[in-house]
Design an enzyme around this catalytic site. Structure first.
Site, PDB file in Angstrom:
ATOM      1  N   SER A 103       0.847  -1.113   0.156  1.00 50.41           N
ATOM      2  CA  SER A 103      -0.117   0.100  -0.127  1.00 50.41           C
ATOM      3  C   SER A 103       0.888   1.251  -0.105  1.00 50.41           C
ATOM      4  O   SER A 103       1.916   1.099   0.644  1.00 50.41           O
ATOM      5  CB  SER A 103      -0.867   0.010   1.335  1.00 50.41           C
ATOM      6  OG  SER A 103      -1.383   1.326   1.412  1.00 50.41           O
ATOM      7  N   TYR A 112      -2.077  -1.119  10.117  1.00 50.36           N
ATOM      8  CA  TYR A 112      -2.161  -1.456   8.581  1.00 50.36           C
ATOM      9  C   TYR A 112      -1.077  -0.942   7.950  1.00 50.36           C
ATOM     10  O   TYR A 112      -0.178  -1.716   7.134  1.00 50.36           O
ATOM     11  CB  TYR A 112      -3.442  -0.921   8.173  1.00 50.36           C
ATOM     12  CG  TYR A 112      -3.611  -1.120   6.536  1.00 50.36           C
ATOM     13  CD1 TYR A 112      -3.991  -2.280   6.416  1.00 50.36           C
ATOM     14  CD2 TYR A 112      -3.528  -0.251   5.469  1.00 50.36           C
ATOM     15  CE1 TYR A 112      -4.349  -2.519   4.879  1.00 50.36           C
ATOM     16  CE2 TYR A 112      -3.471  -0.443   4.302  1.00 50.36           C
ATOM     17  CZ  TYR A 112      -4.111  -1.616   3.899  1.00 50.36           C
ATOM     18  OH  TYR A 112      -4.139  -1.963   2.537  1.00 50.36           O
TER      19      TYR A 112
END
Length: 310
Positions: free
Chosen positions: A185, A198
């Site tokens: 990401s 995350y």
């Protein structure tokens, strides 16, 4: 002393210029590959007969499954919802004529890999897409206020990448051929407050992928980490698309043009530009209380307006 300082500043300036030049070269290659598509059509097919995709039941994983089948590979779909897998497999076989295998597995558990290994036995696997992942909180949240899904997140975002790579890389090494795409990401590129777990889990994927690429590039195995920003999927509550936010299909089709660009790519030109812009923000500003307040107010309002989050 003056000469030493002068040489130090000259060397520092040269290093900064080289870093900027490297970014310009990478950006130029993205433009070239995006608009001229110089990757041979047979390249992906030449890796092997089968592609394995984790998290294939939705979003980016589903899009990779269809696109790789369209480009001539048989596909193995791995996800936890059997009904979704069966429907996707039927559609891929109908529209592409390629063979499809499905494996039901819940990547939030750690006892699934022997079962997966048995199902993959005997297949010539040329491509692995480590896509499966989970985002506990789409809305920014302080660590102690986020859902308590720490172990599930570690299994899904970290363990899955390591174990699936371990299962398949050994066969690619022996064949001197293969492609592993690890989906990370954009928020892995530096620590993001209010998305701490995350962000950290995806940073692991980046570091792991880059290290493996250096270890195995002499074996002719390509290991690339992708660091996209906004992609409209179930995980992002189908964020409204725009010039930055891509559909899963758009992102996947473009990202496959970049598999030879190097060990790391954002996967699409718009996200490369965004990453370059974000890298210009000073760390003191990015980690300030004002930035966190901005995330908690304006960004939350944006998400609620542009997704199904309420």
């Amino acid at each position: 002393m003056g000469d030493v300082l002068e040489q130090f500043f000259i060397l520092t300036g040269l290093l900064v210029c080289l870093a900027c030049l490297a970014k310009c070269v990478r950006f130029s290659r993205c433009v070239l590959l995006n608009y001229w598509k110089v990757l041979p059509k047979s390249f992906l097919r030449s890796m092997g007969q089968w592609a394995v995709i984790t998290g294939a039941g939705d979003g980016i994983g589903k899009a990779y499954s269809f696109e790789l089948a369209k480009r001539g590979l048989n596909v193995v779909l791995i996800s936890r919802t059997l009904e979704k897998l069966e429907a996707i497999a039927t559609e891929i076989e109908r529209t592409t004529g390629r063979s499809v295998k499905i494996i039901q597995a819940d990547f939030t558990k750690d006892d699934i890999y022997e079962h997966i290994k048995e199902k993959l036995a005997g297949l010539e696997i040329g491509i692995l897409v480590n896509n499966v992942g989970m985002l506990p909180n789409l809305l920014p949240s302080h660590f102690l206020n986020a859902p308590d899904e720490i172990q599930s997140l570690i299994h899904c975002n970290i363990t899955s990448v390591v174990k699936m790579t371990q299962l398949i890389l050994k066969h690619m090494e022996s064949r001197q051929k293969g492609l592993i795409l690890n989906i990370s990401s954009g928020i892995a590129l530096f620590p993001w407050p209010l998305y701490s777990m995350y962000s950290a889990s995806k940073a692991f994927v980046c570091a792991f992928s880059k290290a493996l690429q250096e270890e195995y590039k002499a074996k002719e195995v390509i290991i690339q980490v992708l660091t996209p920003y906004a992609v409209s999927t179930a995980m992002t509550k189908y964020l409204n698309t725009n010039v930055i936010t891509k559909t899963a299909d758009e992102f996947v089709k473009e990202s496959l043009n970049y598999v030879t660009i190097g060990g790391e790519t954002c996967g699409c030109l718009a996200h490369e530009i965004l990453a370059g812009f974000l890298s210009l923000i000073p760390a003191w500003a990015f980690y300030s209380g004002a930035f966190q307040r901005l995330l908690l107010t304006h960004y939350v309002a944006y998400l609620k307006l542009n997704t199904k989050v309420r």
